[in-house]
Structures are given as structure tokens and as C-alpha cells.
Write a protein that holds these residues in place. Structure first.
Motif, short mmCIF file in Angstrom:
data_model
loop_
_atom_site.label_atom_id
_atom_site.label_comp_id
_atom_site.label_asym_id
_atom_site.label_seq_id
_atom_site.Cartn_x
_atom_site.Cartn_y
_atom_site.Cartn_z
N MET A 70 0.76 -1.42 -0.07
CA MET A 70 0.04 -0.05 0.47
C MET A 70 0.89 1.36 -0.25
SD MET A 70 -3.16 0.89 2.96
CE MET A 70 -4.11 -0.18 2.39
N LYS A 71 0.75 2.28 -0.59
CA LYS A 71 1.34 3.68 -0.77
C LYS A 71 1.10 3.98 0.14
CE LYS A 71 2.32 7.12 -4.60
NZ LYS A 71 2.01 7.68 -6.00
N TYR A 72 1.64 5.25 0.33
CA TYR A 72 2.22 5.89 1.51
C TYR A 72 2.23 6.81 1.52
CZ TYR A 72 2.97 7.92 6.18
OH TYR A 72 3.04 8.38 7.69
N SER A 119 -4.44 3.68 -0.61
CA SER A 119 -3.12 4.18 0.01
C SER A 119 -3.83 4.82 1.38
CB SER A 119 -2.77 5.70 -1.17
OG SER A 119 -2.02 4.79 -2.50
N GLU A 138 -6.64 6.78 -5.08
CA GLU A 138 -5.54 5.53 -4.72
C GLU A 138 -5.87 4.99 -4.14
OE1 GLU A 138 -0.84 4.59 -5.64
OE2 GLU A 138 -1.64 6.50 -5.80
#
Length: 188
Positions: A1-3, A22, A20
């Protein structure tokens, strides 16, 4: 998962281009369209939503930790499907009608000047929360813990003292008379 940290999203339409999946921390969403968007599984930490429309968004397993919603339209949200770990939110001047908070841990949550028409708070723990200046027309309170909850200046509520925990809750007149509605007595 993007931060994603400390980013501002302004005038974005996430119904056209999905948000997105995230973890958003210390972000700010301003005038964004999230109507019917699927934000399931996303995490919002210390994030502020201003003038956004999240009506009917899918929020299954979504985390809201220290989230702030100001002047947002949030019709029909199923908060009871959110990730309940450290759920914490402040709602100011929001329209949350037809939303569901069944069995949620809402201790110390704040709803101020909100429209909470047809909202279901059944079995929720709202101890020491605030519902001040809110319209609670047809809101459901059943086995709800409202101990020490601030309902001053709230209107249109129907809370049965027999089916809810209201010890230490704060009410204001004349609306507090509505606590007697359950008893079907006449007051002149």
C-alpha cells in the motif's frame, strides 16, 4: 500500500478517476467528489475533508483515525463496515443522513451542527461524545450508551430512557421533554 503524507487534493472528481488505495496521513481533501467511490481498505490518519461529497461511498474496512469532516455531504455511509481499530472522527456541519453507526465505538466522538436524520446508532458506544446542535429526526438509539453524552441544543430526537444508557447525559429544554415521548403521556 502506498503512503501519502501532507498532500492537498483540491477540486478532484474521484468518481471519474478513482482515489488510489493508499494510506493518507496529514492530507487535506478540499471540494472533492467521492460520491459512490470505492475507498474500501484505504487509511485516513489526521486527514481533513472540507466541502467534500462522500455520499454512498463504499468504505468497507476503511480506517479513519483522527479524521475531520467539515461541511461534507455524507449520505448513506455504512460506518459500521469501517475498520474500527482506533476509529476517531470529528464531524462539523455535515449531512450524515441515512448513515449507519451500529455497534461502533464512538466514545468521545464529536458531531456538531450536523444533520443526522434517519441515522442508526443502535448498540453504539457513544460515551462522552457530543451531538450538540444536531438534527436527529428519526435517528435510532437502541441499547446505545449515551452516558455523559452532550445532546444540548440537539433537536428532534426520540431516545427511550428504558432502552439506552443516559446517565450523566446533557440535554437542554425544551427538547428534553422528548425523553418522555416513550411513555405516551400528555404534558400541558
Amino acid at each position: 500500500m502506498k503512503y501519502i503524507v501532507e498532500k492537498t487534493f483540491k477540486d478532484k472528481d474521484f468518481t471519474q478517476i478513482p482515489l488510489e488505495l493508499s494510506e493518507y496521513e496529514s492530507c487535506h481533501f478540499i471540494n472533492c467528489q467521492l460520491t459512490q467511490a470505492d475507498i474500501s481498505g484505504a487509511r485516513f490518519i489526521d486527514t481533513v475533508f472540507n466541502d467534500c461529497d462522500l455520499s454512498n461511498a463504499k468504505i468497507h474496512n476503511t480506517a479513519f483515525q483522527d479524521a475531520v469532516f467539515k461541511n461534507c455531504k455524507m449520505l448513506g455511509l455504512r460506518f459500521d463496515t469501517c475498520n474500527d481499530f482506533n476509529f476517531s472522527a470529528i464531524f462539523e456541519q455535515c449531512i450524515l443522513s441515512h448513515s449507519t453507526f451500529i455497534e461502533m465505538k464512538l466514545s468521545k466522538s464529536s458531531f456538531s451542527h450536523c444533520q443526522l436524520i434517519d441515522v442508526d446508532f443502535s448498540d453504539a458506544n457513544m460515551r462522552s461524545s457530543s451531538l450538540s446542535h444536531c438534527d436527529l429526526m428519526n435517528a435510532v438509539f437502541d441499547q446505545t450508551n449515551l452516558e455523559k453524552t452532550d445532546l444540548r441544543e440537539a433537536i428532534n430526537y426520540a431516545i427511550s430512557p428504558n432502552n439506552n444508557h443516559i446517565k450523566g447525559a446533557k440535554f437542554s429544554m425544551p427538547e428534553a421533554i422528548r425523553l418522555l415521548d416513550h411513555y405516551q403521556i400528555e404534558i400541558e
